[in-house]
Design an enzyme around this catalytic site. Structure first.
Site, PDB file in Angstrom:
ATOM      1  N   HIS A  28      31.569  -9.884  56.805  1.00  0.00           N
ATOM      2  CA  HIS A  28      30.170  -9.742  57.231  1.00  0.00           C
ATOM      3  C   HIS A  28      30.102  -9.669  58.744  1.00  0.00           C
ATOM      4  O   HIS A  28      30.996 -10.147  59.456  1.00  0.00           O
ATOM      5  CB  HIS A  28      29.305 -10.894  56.708  1.00  0.00           C
ATOM      6  CG  HIS A  28      29.517 -12.213  57.422  1.00  0.00           C
ATOM      7  ND1 HIS A  28      28.841 -12.555  58.566  1.00  0.00           N
ATOM      8  CD2 HIS A  28      30.328 -13.260  57.140  1.00  0.00           C
ATOM      9  CE1 HIS A  28      29.218 -13.751  58.971  1.00  0.00           C
ATOM     10  NE2 HIS A  28      30.124 -14.202  58.120  1.00  0.00           N
ATOM     11  N   CYS A  29      29.043  -9.030  59.243  1.00  0.00           N
ATOM     12  CA  CYS A  29      28.770  -8.991  60.673  1.00  0.00           C
ATOM     13  C   CYS A  29      27.480  -9.756  60.924  1.00  0.00           C
ATOM     14  O   CYS A  29      27.127 -10.664  60.179  1.00  0.00           O
ATOM     15  CB  CYS A  29      28.702  -7.549  61.181  1.00  0.00           C
ATOM     16  SG  CYS A  29      27.393  -6.556  60.435  1.00  0.00           S
ATOM     17  N   MET A  30      26.736  -9.374  61.945  1.00  0.00           N
ATOM     18  CA  MET A  30      25.528 -10.092  62.299  1.00  0.00           C
ATOM     19  C   MET A  30      24.481 -10.038  61.191  1.00  0.00           C
ATOM     20  O   MET A  30      23.820 -11.032  60.885  1.00  0.00           O
ATOM     21  CB  MET A  30      24.954  -9.472  63.588  1.00  0.00           C
ATOM     22  CG  MET A  30      23.649 -10.061  64.027  1.00  0.00           C
ATOM     23  SD  MET A  30      23.826 -11.775  64.525  1.00  0.00           S
ATOM     24  CE  MET A  30      22.102 -12.188  64.764  1.00  0.00           C
ATOM     25  N   VAL A 136      32.815  -7.253  66.086  1.00  0.00           N
ATOM     26  CA  VAL A 136      31.753  -7.761  65.216  1.00  0.00           C
ATOM     27  C   VAL A 136      31.979  -9.225  64.826  1.00  0.00           C
ATOM     28  O   VAL A 136      31.038 -10.031  64.864  1.00  0.00           O
ATOM     29  CB  VAL A 136      31.603  -6.867  63.969  1.00  0.00           C
ATOM     30  CG1 VAL A 136      30.790  -7.561  62.888  1.00  0.00           C
ATOM     31  CG2 VAL A 136      30.939  -5.555  64.349  1.00  0.00           C
TER      32      VAL A 136
END
Length: 497
Positions: A28-30, A136
């Site tokens: 996952h990123c932001m 990221v």
């Protein structure tokens, strides 16, 4: 939300992406849950987008489900756990029902994503996405340390808690002082090398003892080259490691390969890459400062107007190394508040679409659900669910972003420079991260003014120029009218001729 809610969201997503056996990777990123897939055809896009917790989907080198900041970090571990349970034979969640959405626009948005993906699978753009993947995972730490740094600055300006300020400064600065190591680690991991060797080579850049080494007629300084030098050093380490794996006998591999990797890449870093990356980093900082000091309003107009297309293409994260370099040099990136104006234009355009289509309950429902995320800077749901499929509103949203960018850029040109101490958030979520030499109140006021300009111009441009008469005739209807009550008086039928 409770942990049960996050697990329920993960359980609802899993069958719609083909189940546990279709998952190759989870990250996952932001704002996005990023999933690697065996078979893209098993994904049920419309059902995913119909889930209340899902703000949108992006089909890229990984399949990306937009859940929003905060939520994604909690849903991802639950999703990973369900994947493992499913592979071990645990019961799988039942497929949720499909509520009615703006299906026509969603289908068109999906087609545009597919076309965009086909156009952008070039070696350069794929490389840029891999570079973005390096940075990221660092965003949560950048955000947390950035907010703490801002808090320390506020306390310093107010003269409060002087004994606590040094502790906050140490907490905020610790990560940034070693960010090159994390970049090196992630670079080696992304490009298929041994991650810890990439971190080891990058650690040379921040080692204080490099000040005793001379390269190109000058003594090096700790941190010279920053994240760009770390990226280049770790990438070189991956290439050396691969070469060693090919030629070094297996019996000697455990000793020779890591030694040669660190030695060769380390020497190249000290006597070449640090100096060259330092020159590039300095040029980036000087270029950004010059651009906004001399062409502030025009530069802001161009940057704010073009950022939405970058988001649409998925290339906006390639700017992360530039933002990180500016934060290393100045303590903040002056570019992010300007680029954030693109989201303001998008929000204004979406509100105008809502007003112009009073009879289309489906599109209006989509806008209502996506607007809160839009105000917080998560633009994908509005881009792919509303403006881009409609065409003209996407262009007028860019006009709003250009106007907001010009507003912020003008003040930079007038000497009121400010920026964000971290990357990731946008929209209203960027307020806690803003920092500038003019003080807190002017900085917040200028950024808030830019958002207001972006909202207003995006709204007006879309309201007056976002639709043709034929578009309004086609769209301003209710594609899913509510059924009339059986007890109501029947309406008169038109006479047949």
């Amino acid at each position: 939300m409770s942990p049960d809610t996050h697990r329920a969201t993960a359980a609802a997503i899993l069958p719609l992406v083909g189940g546990p056996d279709n998952i190759t990777s989870v990250a996952h990123c932001m704002t996005r849950l990023r999933i690697g897939l065996h078979d893209r055809a098993l994904v049920q896009d419309e059902s995913l987008k119909a889930l209340p917790a899902v703000l949108g989907v992006v089909d890229d080198d990984t399949y990306q489900i937009v859940l929003g900041p905060g939520a994604v970090a909690r849903v991802t571990p639950e999703f990973e756990a369900l994947v493992e349970e499913g592979r071990a034979g645990a019961p799988r969640a039942a497929e949720p029902p499909r509520p009615v959405t703006a299906a026509g626009l969603a289908d068109r948005g999906a087609a545009l994503r597919e076309a965009r993906k086909a156009r952008n699978a070039t070696p350069l753009k794929l490389f840029l996405r891999r570079v973005a993947n390096i940075f990221v995972p660092l965003i949560p730490a950048l955000i947390g340390c950035g907010i703490i740094a801002g808090l320390a600055g506020v306390l310093t300006n107010l003269g409060l808690l002087p004994t606590l300020v040094p502790a906050l400064a140490a907490i905020a600065s610790g990560f940034m002082s070693l960010i090159a190591v994390f970049v090196g680690y992630n670079t080696a991991k992304e490009f298929g090398g041994t991650a810890i060797l990439g971190g080891a080579v990058a650690a040379i850049i921040v080692f204080p003892g490099v000040a005793k080494i001379e390269a190109f007629g000058e003594h090096l300084s700790p941190g010279q080259g920053g994240v760009l030098g770390a990226l280049a050093a770790a990438y070189l380490a991956v290439r050396v490691e691969r070469l060693c794996r090919r030629w070094v006998p297996e019996a000697l591999d455990a000793l020779v390969t890591p030694t040669l990797t660190v030695l060769v890449a380390g020497l190249a870093t000290l006597f070449g890459l640090m100096f060259l990356a330092g020159e590039v980093s300095a040029a980036i900082g000087a270029g950004a400062t010059w651009l906004l000091a001399h062409g502030g309003a025009f530069a802001g107009l161009v940057l704010g107007g073009l950022f939405l297309p970058l988001v649409m293409l998925g290339l906006h994260q390639a700017l992360i190394p530039i933002h990180t370099t500016l934060i290393e040099q100045n303590g903040y990136t002056v570019l992010l508040p300007i680029l954030a104006m693109a989201g303001a234009g998008q929000v204004g355009a979406a509100i105008a679409v809502y007003v112009r289509l009073p009879r289309n309950r489906s599109i209006r429902t989509t806008i209502r659900s996506a607007l809160p995320a839009g105000f917080l800077g998560v633009g994908e749901p509005l881009i792919y669910g509303v403006s881009l499929p409609l065409g003209r509103p996407f262009v007028t949203a860019c006009v709003g972003g250009a106007a907001g960018g010009a507003f912020v850029g003008l003040f930079n040109q007038l000497g009121v420079a400010f920026g964000s101490t971290a990357i990731g958030p946008s929209g209203w979520a960027l307020f806690p991260l803003l920092h500038g030499g003019a003080g807190t109140v002017p900085t917040l006021a200028i950024y808030g003014g830019g958002l207001a300009v972006g909202y207003l111009v995006g709204f007006l441009a879309t309201y007056f120029f976002g639709f043709t008469r034929q578009m309004l005739a086609d769209l301003d209807t209710d594609p899913d009218p509510e059924p009339t009550s059986t007890t109501a008086e029947p309406a008169k039928q038109p006479a047949l001729t």
